[in-house]
Every structure is written in structure tokens, then in C-alpha cells.
Design an enzyme around this catalytic site. Structure first.
Site, PDB file in Angstrom:
ATOM      1  N   GLY A 291       0.601  -0.988  -0.011  1.00 17.64           N
ATOM      2  CA  GLY A 291       0.042  -0.071   0.015  1.00 17.64           C
ATOM      3  C   GLY A 291       0.937   1.169  -0.030  1.00 17.64           C
ATOM      4  O   GLY A 291       1.892   1.210   0.410  1.00 17.64           O
ATOM      5  N   CYS A 292       0.366   2.496  -0.349  1.00 19.34           N
ATOM      6  CA  CYS A 292       1.080   3.724  -0.533  1.00 19.34           C
ATOM      7  C   CYS A 292       1.468   4.270   1.094  1.00 19.34           C
ATOM      8  O   CYS A 292       2.683   4.430   0.946  1.00 19.34           O
ATOM      9  CB  CYS A 292       0.058   4.789  -1.199  1.00 19.34           C
ATOM     10  SG  CYS A 292      -1.516   4.789  -0.627  1.00 19.34           S
ATOM     11  N   TYR A 293       0.499   4.265   1.602  1.00 20.70           N
ATOM     12  CA  TYR A 293       0.741   4.621   3.118  1.00 20.70           C
ATOM     13  C   TYR A 293       1.748   3.678   3.742  1.00 20.70           C
ATOM     14  O   TYR A 293       2.945   4.121   4.320  1.00 20.70           O
ATOM     15  CB  TYR A 293      -0.391   4.896   4.084  1.00 20.70           C
ATOM     16  CG  TYR A 293      -1.199   6.201   4.011  1.00 20.70           C
ATOM     17  CD1 TYR A 293      -0.580   7.072   4.650  1.00 20.70           C
ATOM     18  CD2 TYR A 293      -2.692   5.810   3.800  1.00 20.70           C
ATOM     19  CE1 TYR A 293      -1.355   8.438   4.471  1.00 20.70           C
ATOM     20  CE2 TYR A 293      -3.474   7.206   3.929  1.00 20.70           C
ATOM     21  CZ  TYR A 293      -2.754   8.448   3.934  1.00 20.70           C
ATOM     22  OH  TYR A 293      -3.648   9.308   4.216  1.00 20.70           O
TER      23      TYR A 293
END
Length: 847
Positions: free
Chosen positions: A658-660
Site C-alpha cells: 500500500g502507498c501509506y
């Protein structure tokens, strides 16, 4: 740069004896013992500081050996502007302490102009100048003397607090006569320099700290310009380096506003003095430096720099600020007859490794030059020799680039290469991968390609020219490395195809190094399932620029029947692929990589369909969170910078992070062994992270002048970060009114007193050395700088006063490195391409 703290102890063992050995011996055994103890105590921190501020291990050893090969008083004269003592005293003291602790003893002379003006103003006296020279009447002289004594004491005291023995020398060095008593009053012209106080200080193990006050034979104090006094010291001691520290950090080009990097007086002086911006103080300074260097050894140079760049100037090839040296006029020659002195040419060619080892003779290479068209570049004594071969309808080739140590140290190499670039808009050259100056060649190129221990470099080429050049190189048809010859047969061994990149590369070691060199150059077909979202659009754009990947199918229920936008390699139309369609495509072997760009919880039927095919050979990359918590071992978590790249390369199924979670893990992972408590990350994303489905989190009007917190506990990224790092992490997500880009502010509790801010930054620089998509910054990075860029910036590294907590800031583009770019990294790895194929190296560096 060489910043590996873990390896510091071994470096200390090598450098510490040298540092102690070159330190002068005091006539007092007690003083000598104290000096040795002080140096021994500080050696470790000194070398760590050295490694933090310079370019490479090679440069450390090269310059220490170079500087300590001369007597102490011939190392450097450093002139310190008065404003530096007022505004940057801690930095100045730190830099001088650094030199002292590695056994180097510069002669330090300081001015006090700003302080004098301030005191005069306080006493209601207006400073007067004629031709830039301060008129020094008795009242002004009283202030001048007071200022010099105060500032000298401030600097000496600051040094003593850092364990440096410093000796104030406020008089007795400069003998002078009146410059013009009627005009300037108590202003002197130096006519003699007494070296004894300086030599005595150095011999006793003290840094000499001088003022520019001079005396007449009768004992009258006279004021002397500090720049002039520094020049007189340089004439007397003939140092290797003359350094002027000022707040501007160099000479500024008045037309462009840019700092002048280097001035080679023999080549540039006359034209430079005609420039419109070279006037007043700048013109006088350049003229004085020109006159000074005419009487010093050609190896001497003057550097005008900021105090923070002192170590970089002294200990790196690139240097800092403005470097002024005599240099030599550069000479171009197009035939052997033009060299005049054949012995000079032969001596230069003897530096070639092939000639040194007897694999090639000078005579055979000279005979070869008679048969080709070439252009050579060199300074007058041929400390550097470059030979460019010109062949019709061929890219010009830099066949030889041979430099002595003096050529590298004095940056003659840069001058030669700049001259070549003026004449040749495009160029290629080959360097052995073990060349000690390899990093320098990378900085001069637009791209490179490695094969069998050799690296092909180029600049100024079009894409099709690069492809053709690589083909020729790969088939050994374009000649040899700079360290070889056309006759060496170095390319006669079987070839090995590898990936290439067209961006500048940083050459560092890494415990989990990037796989830059792929083994595959075959085309591959990609199918995107659910490609209508922002991530899908960005991945399509990246594949469109990829040299080997091609899109064969894109599936979207909403866009079925519409033309795929942003893809130029083929005319692709969206389809609405069902499970049966996917199974059939897999059975026919039409797809090499399936990319699942679907919402969470949706992609399992499609994955099952692919896996139901016997002997299925395609790869799968899932962009959702469905398989990020897999415990079967079938799915590999695809974060290349933290997970084993070889494992990723061998995988069939990749779960894209995921990005976060990507940015948070990269910000926390290097400190795992020092963490003592619960790390907390405050994350703020642009509204593209909320997807295209309408909601308050991507409603532009609702977000205006707003910040929306959401899922403040047990967010899926909190679980992802914690499970991957193997420790509990608190995550507080928010969405803001910008479109793309994430900013993480991460508070990490650490064992009290275990690390300083500098040491933490070093750990990160070492852990991510060589990572094209990660930049370590001294400053906290800004989210606006990462938007649209393909990497992560980690910075800040602020430690609290209790030294039990560090705050780190990480920024990432959620659509790129947070999704599409990372997906392409994983595709490159599982297909055997170079890891960064098709990915720009464009992370913004801020400090």
C-alpha cells in the site's frame, strides 16, 4: 558517499595511527601526552564526521595522504570573515576541530569588519572608506584593536571547548609600513612576515589563530585588510590550499546569479576581467588572487567557500564554492606532429593500465592513431590527456582519458571534459567497472549499460541511437574501454546481455542492492484487470514508455468498448473480461503478467481462474490488499527496498504494498533495533488516494480549507505496516485538499541517548545507498516536491532534547511509488528486466 557507521571502527583503526603520526611533537612531554590523549579520545567521532561530509573512502585516504605528505605549516591558510565568527561560530569551530583531530594544522587568520562597524555605530562614529579601504584614525584603531582581541578570544575559546588546543596570536607576525599615512592614517602595507610564532604554535600542537594587525619597526599598530594579510601569509608559507570563508560561499556571477564553480586563471583570467559583472570588490579580489598565485607552486589553489563546505572543499574531488587556480591553458591537437615533445606524450600514455601491464605498447597505440581521425585534449604538461576518435557516421568515442593524481586533485579532469562537451554534442566511452573514478564518469553521462565487467557511458544521444550503440557494444564492435585498447581482445569472451538505464546512477554498496542489470530483453505482454482508476492510468503511462512491455488487454466494466487513452504502442480497446475469458487467455499463453488493479476483496476469482490452468506460466501482481497478509508463502510482498529482491524475482505472485504502508515502512525500518516503544505515524494524503468513487474524502469542495481524519485506529495500513515490520505501529490517516502525494510525520521512541540526529541520518543513508527511488534529505521533505515523482524522500531526523525520540518525515506519491511505479518495479524483477527499466530517476533532493 561512504557513510556506513557499522564500518567506522575498521576505518578508525586505519586512520587513527596516521592522524596521530602526523601530529607535531611538543617540546614538553606532558603537553605531548595531553595532545595525544585528546586526539585518541576524539578519533572515532572525528572519522565519523569525516565520513559524513565527504565523497568516498578513496577521497578520504587520497587527501589525507596528500595533505600529510607536506610539513604542517604548508597545509592550508584559512581566512575567516568577521561575519562568520558572529553568525556561524559553532560551525567554524567544528570544522577546524575536525582538521585538528586528523592531524592537520591550518593557519587561521580572521577579520572583524562587521563587529568594528557595529561598535563604531554604537559610539556614534561613521565608518569612512576610500577605494574600499577603511580610514583608521586613532579612535577607530582603538575600536579595531578591541574587536580583534574579542573575536580572537571567542574563536579560541570555542575551539578549546571542543578539545582543540588553539593559540591566539594577535601581534608579532606582520611587519608593515604606512600604506599612505596622510590618506588612510593608521593603515599598513605588509613588508615582512615573522613565521616564528606560527611555527612555534604548530610545533607545540596548537592551531595558530591570527589577527591581521601589523606593526611598524617602532611598534605602532597598523590595520591591514585581512584578505591582504592572508595573501602575505600564503606567499611566505606556500600552502597547498588557501581558503577564504565568507557568507556567500563563493563568487557569484552577476549576470546569472549562479555561483562560479571554478576559475582557471591561465585559461580564463583575461576574458573574465572583461565581464560586465566583474567590478569593484570582485574585480579586486580576483586580481589579488591572480597576483598571489603567480608566485606560488602551480599545485596551490584558492577556494572561496561557505564554512559548512570546508571539509568538502578539502577532501573531495568535486570541492565546493569557487575554486581559483592557475591551471594550464588547454591545448587541442589533431595529429601526432602537433604534440612537439614525443616524450611528454609517451609519459602520459604510460598511465594507461593496458600499457602498464605490457598488454599494449606505446608504439603500437601511436601507430594506431596515425591511421584514424582523432582530436586530443590536454593541459600543457599533459597531467591529463584525452583522445576522442571520430569516425564517419559513428558516435564520437572517448578512447583514452588518462590523468595523473595531480590532474584529479586539481580538477583538470573537469576542465578537459568540459572542453570535450563544447566540441562534441554527443559522445560514448567505456570504463572498467573497477575503475576508482567510476562515480565521476557517472556524473558526466546521461546513461550507461554494463556488460562483462565494462560499463558503456554516453551523453547527448537519441533513444534510437542508444539502442544501436548498445547493440554494437553488446557484440563487441565499438572498441575497448578507456583502460584498454582496440587490440586488447577484452571483448572476445562470450557476451552477456543486461538491462540498461538512461538516468544518472549513484554507485554505492547495499546489503540488498537493486538489480539494475536484467538478463531479459524479450518483449512481454501485460493484461490489466480493472484499469480505469488513477493507478491504472499511471501504470499504462509507464508501460507505454517501457522498452520491453506491451499491453495486450485492459479490462473495465464501465469503459468496455472505449479506446485506451495514453497508450501509443498499439490500438487497444477496453474489454470486460470475465473469469472464463481470463482462463482461456491463460491456457493460450497469451499473457506474461496479470496486474490486478481492483478494489479490495474482488480479485480472488480472477486469480483462481489463472491458477486453475495446468502448467500456468504467467505472473500475477495484485495492487489490492487482498494478499498482503498471506501466510502460505505463495504470495511475496513486493517492497524491493526492504524485502529480498532475489525472492521477489523468483516469485509467481506478488502482493504490491500500500502507498501509506510503503512510505511508513521505509521511514521506520532502519531504526528497528533502536526502537523503544510505539512508533506513531501521522499520515496525510491527497484526495486521489480516496479513489474515483465519489465520497467526502475526494469531494474537492468539502476538502477546501479542510483536513479530514478517518479510520484513526485499526486502519488496514496500520495492520500492514505492523505485520511487515514485526512491531506494533500506530497510524493516523488524514486526507487533504491537494490531489496526489502523501506526507508522513513519524514519531519513533528510541533508547535514550543511543543516537544523535547525525548518526540517525547516517544509518538511513547507509541503508538506502544506491536506491534510485529513495533519497535521504537533511531537511523535512515537502509533499509538493514529491507529487508526480517516482520515489520516496525521507528526512528531518530531529531528536528531542531528552534524546529518547526521533521525528522523521517521509513523502511519497501515492499513485506512483505508492502504487504504479512500485508495480512496475515488481514486474521488472519477476520478468528479469533491470529493476528500474521505464522508471525515471526524478526524486527531488532537498539537502
Amino acid at each position: 558517499m561512504l557513510r556506513q557507521v557499522a564500518r567506522t571502527s575498521s576505518v578508525v583503526k586505519r586512520l587513527a595511527p596516521a592522524a596521530l603520526r602526523v601530529a607535531p611533537v611538543s617540546s614538553s612531554s606532558t603537553s605531548n601526552s595531553a595532545n595525544a590523549a585528546a586526539r585518541s579520545y576524539s578519533t572515532r567521532s572525528t572519522v565519523v564526521q569525516l565520513l559524513n561530509n565527504i565523497g568516498s573512502k578513496r577521497e578520504v585516504e587520497q587527501y589525507l595522504k596528500y595533505f600529510t605528505s607536506v610539513s604542517q605549516q604548508q597545509f592550508a591558510v584559512i581566512k575567516v570573515g568577521g561575519a562568520i565568527i558572529t553568525q556561524q561560530l559553532p560551525e567554524l569551530a567544528s570544522c577546524l576541530a575536525f582538521l585538528y583531530h586528523v592531524g592537520l594544522y591550518p593557519i587561521v587568520l580572521h577579520g572583524t569588519g562587521p563587529q568594528i562597524n557595529e561598535l563604531l555605530e554604537n559610539e556614534g562614529v561613521e565608518p569612512e572608506y576610500i577605494d574600499g579601504i577603511r580610514i583608521t584614525n586613532p579612535k577607530t584603531m582603538e575600536v579595531v584593536r578591541k574587536c580583534f582581541l574579542e573575536q580572537n578570544l571567542r574563536l579560541v575559546t570555542a575551539l578549546e571547548k571542543m578539545g582543540v588546543h588553539a593559540r591566539p596570536i594577535t601581534a608579532g607576525v606582520f611587519g608593515a609600513e604606512y600604506l599612505d599615512q596622510d590618506k588612510y592614517q593608521l593603515v599598513g602595507k605588509v613588508n615582512s612576515v615573522n613565521k616564528s610564532p606560527i611555527e612555534a604554535a604548530i610545533e607545540a600542537g596548537y592551531l595558530p589563530i591570527l589577527t591581521s594587525l601589523a606593526e611598524t619597526p617602532s611598534g605602532q599598530l597598523l590595520n591591514v585588510n585581512a584578505d591582504v594579510a592572508a595573501g602575505e601569509l600564503a606567499r611566505e608559507f606556500e600552502p597547498l590550499k588557501i581558503v577564504y570563508l565568507n557568507e556567500k560561499g563563493g563568487i557569484i556571477n552577476g549576470n546569472t546569479g549562479e555561483k562560479v564553480s571554478a576559475i582557471n586563471l591561465d585559461e580564463e583570467y583575461e576574458d573574465l576581467m572583461k565581464e560586465s559583472w566583474v567590478k569593484y570588490g570582485t574585480k579586486l579580489k580576483i586580481k589579488e588572487i591572480h597576483d598571489l598565485l603567480q608566485h606560488l607552486p602551480r599545485s596551490s589553489s584558492v577556494a572561496i567557500i561557505d564554512v559548512n563546505d570546508l571539509q568538502k572543499e578539502l577532501f573531495t574531488d568535486s570541492g565546493a564554492g569557487t575554486l581559483i587556480r592557475r591551471g594550464y591553458k588547454l591545448i587541442n591537437r589533431n595529429s601526432l606532429k602537433e604534440f612537439g615533445n614525443p616524450d611528454l606524450l609517451r609519459n602520459a600514455l604510460l598511465r594507461d593500465p593496458e600499457i602498464k601491464t605490457g598488454k599494449l605498447s606505446v608504439a603500437s597505440y601511436l601507430k594506431f592513431l596515425e591511421s584514424v581521425k582523432f582530436k586530443s585534449y590536454g593541459d600543457e604538461p599533459l597531467e591529463v590527456l584525452a583522445i576522442v576518435l571520430e569516425e564517419a557516421n559513428k558516435i564520437p568515442k572517448l578512447d583514452k582519458f588518462l590523468s595523473s593524481k595531480t590532474g584529479w586533485l586539481n580538477n583538470v579532469t573537469d576542465n578537459i571534459f568540459n572542453s570535450i562537451k563544447k566540441d562534441f554534442s554527443s559522445l560514448c566511452w567505456i570504463v572498467n567497472e573497477n575503475d576508482s573514478n567510476l562515480a565521476w564518469y557517472f556524473t558526466k553521462s546521461d546513461g550507461s549499460f554494463a556488460k562483462n565487467g565494462e560499463i558503456l557511458f554516453w551523453y547527448g544521444l537519441k533513444t534510437e541511437e542508444v539502442s544501436e550503440l548498445i547493440k554494437e557494444f553488446d557484440s563487441s564492435n565499438i572498441g575497448s574501454a578507456l583502460s584498454s585498447s582496440k587490440e586488447s581482445g577484452v571483448f572476445s569472451s562470450p557476451t552477456q546481455k543486461r538491462g540498461f538505464h538512461t538516468t544518472k546512477v549513484r554507485n554505492y554498496s547495499n546489503p540488498n542492492p537493486p538489480l539494475r542489470k536484467g538478463t531479459n530483453t524479450e518483449k512481454a505482454k501485460v493484461a490489466l484487470i480493472g484499469a480505469r482508476g488513477y493507478t491504472g492510468q499511471n501504470l499504462i503511462s509507464l508501460i507505454d514508455r517501457h522498452p520491453h512491455l506491451e499491453i495486450s488487454h485492459v479490462s473495465s466494466r464501465e469503459l468496455a468498448g472505449q479506446k485506451l487513452q495514453g497508450y501509443n504502442k498499439d490500438n487497444i480497446v477496453y474489454s470486460n473480461l470475465q473469469v472464463e475469458d481470463i482462463k482461456k487467455l491463460e491456457e493460450n499463453g497469451e499473457i506474461d503478467v496479470w496486474v490486478m488493479a481492483l478494489p479490495n476483496g474482488v480479485c480472488k476469482p480472477f486469480v483462481d481462474a489463472i491458477e486453475s490452468v495446468e502448467n500456468s506460466k504467467s505472473k500475477i501482481v495484485d495492487l489490492s490488499a487482498d494478499y498482503r497478509f498471506d501466510t502460505t508463502g505463495e504470495w511475496i510482498y513486493g517492497l524491493p527496498e526492504l524485502n529480498d529482491r532475489q525472492t521477489i524475482s523468483n516469485a509467481k505472485k506478488i502482493s504490491n504494498p500500500g502507498c501509506y504502508a510503503t512510505a511508513a515502512q521505509l521511514a521506520i525500518a532502519p531504526l528497528k533495533e533502536y526502537i523503544d516503544g510505539l512508533p506513531t505515524t501521522f499520515g496525510v494524503s491527497g484526495y486521489s488516494g480516496a479513489g474515483t468513487k465519489p465520497s467526502p474524502k475526494n469531494d474537492v469542495k468539502f476538502l477546501e480549507n479542510n483536513l479530514i481524519p478517518y479510520s484513526l485506529t485499526d486502519h488496514i495500513h496500520e495492520k500492514e505496516i505492523s505485520s511487515q515490520l514485526g512491531l506494533q505501529v500506530a497510524f493516523l490517516p488524514h486526507v487533504a485538499q491537494w490531489f496526489q502525494g502523501i506526507s508522513h510525520t513519524v514519531s519513533i521512541p528510541i533508547k535514550k541517548g543511543s543516537l544523535t540526529s547525525r548518526e540517525i541520518r547516517n544509518i538511513y543513508q547507509d541503508r538506502y545507498q544506491g536506491e534510485q527511488l529513495i533519497t535521504i534529505s537533511g531537511e523535512a521533505p515537502l509533499v509538493r516536491d514529491i507529487s508526480g515523482k517516482h520515489g520516496v524522500v525521507v528526512g528531518g531526523f530531529a531528536v528531542n532534547s531528552q534524546q529518547d525520540r526521533v521525528v522523521i518525515v517521509a513523502t511519497i506519491d501515492n499513485l506512483l511509488k505508492g502504487a504504479a511505479t512500485q508495480c512496475l518495479q515488481n514486474i521488472n524483477l519477476i520478468l528479469g528486466y533491470g529493476e528500474y527499466e521505464g522508471i525515471p530517476d526524478d526524486v527531488v533532493i532537498r539537502g
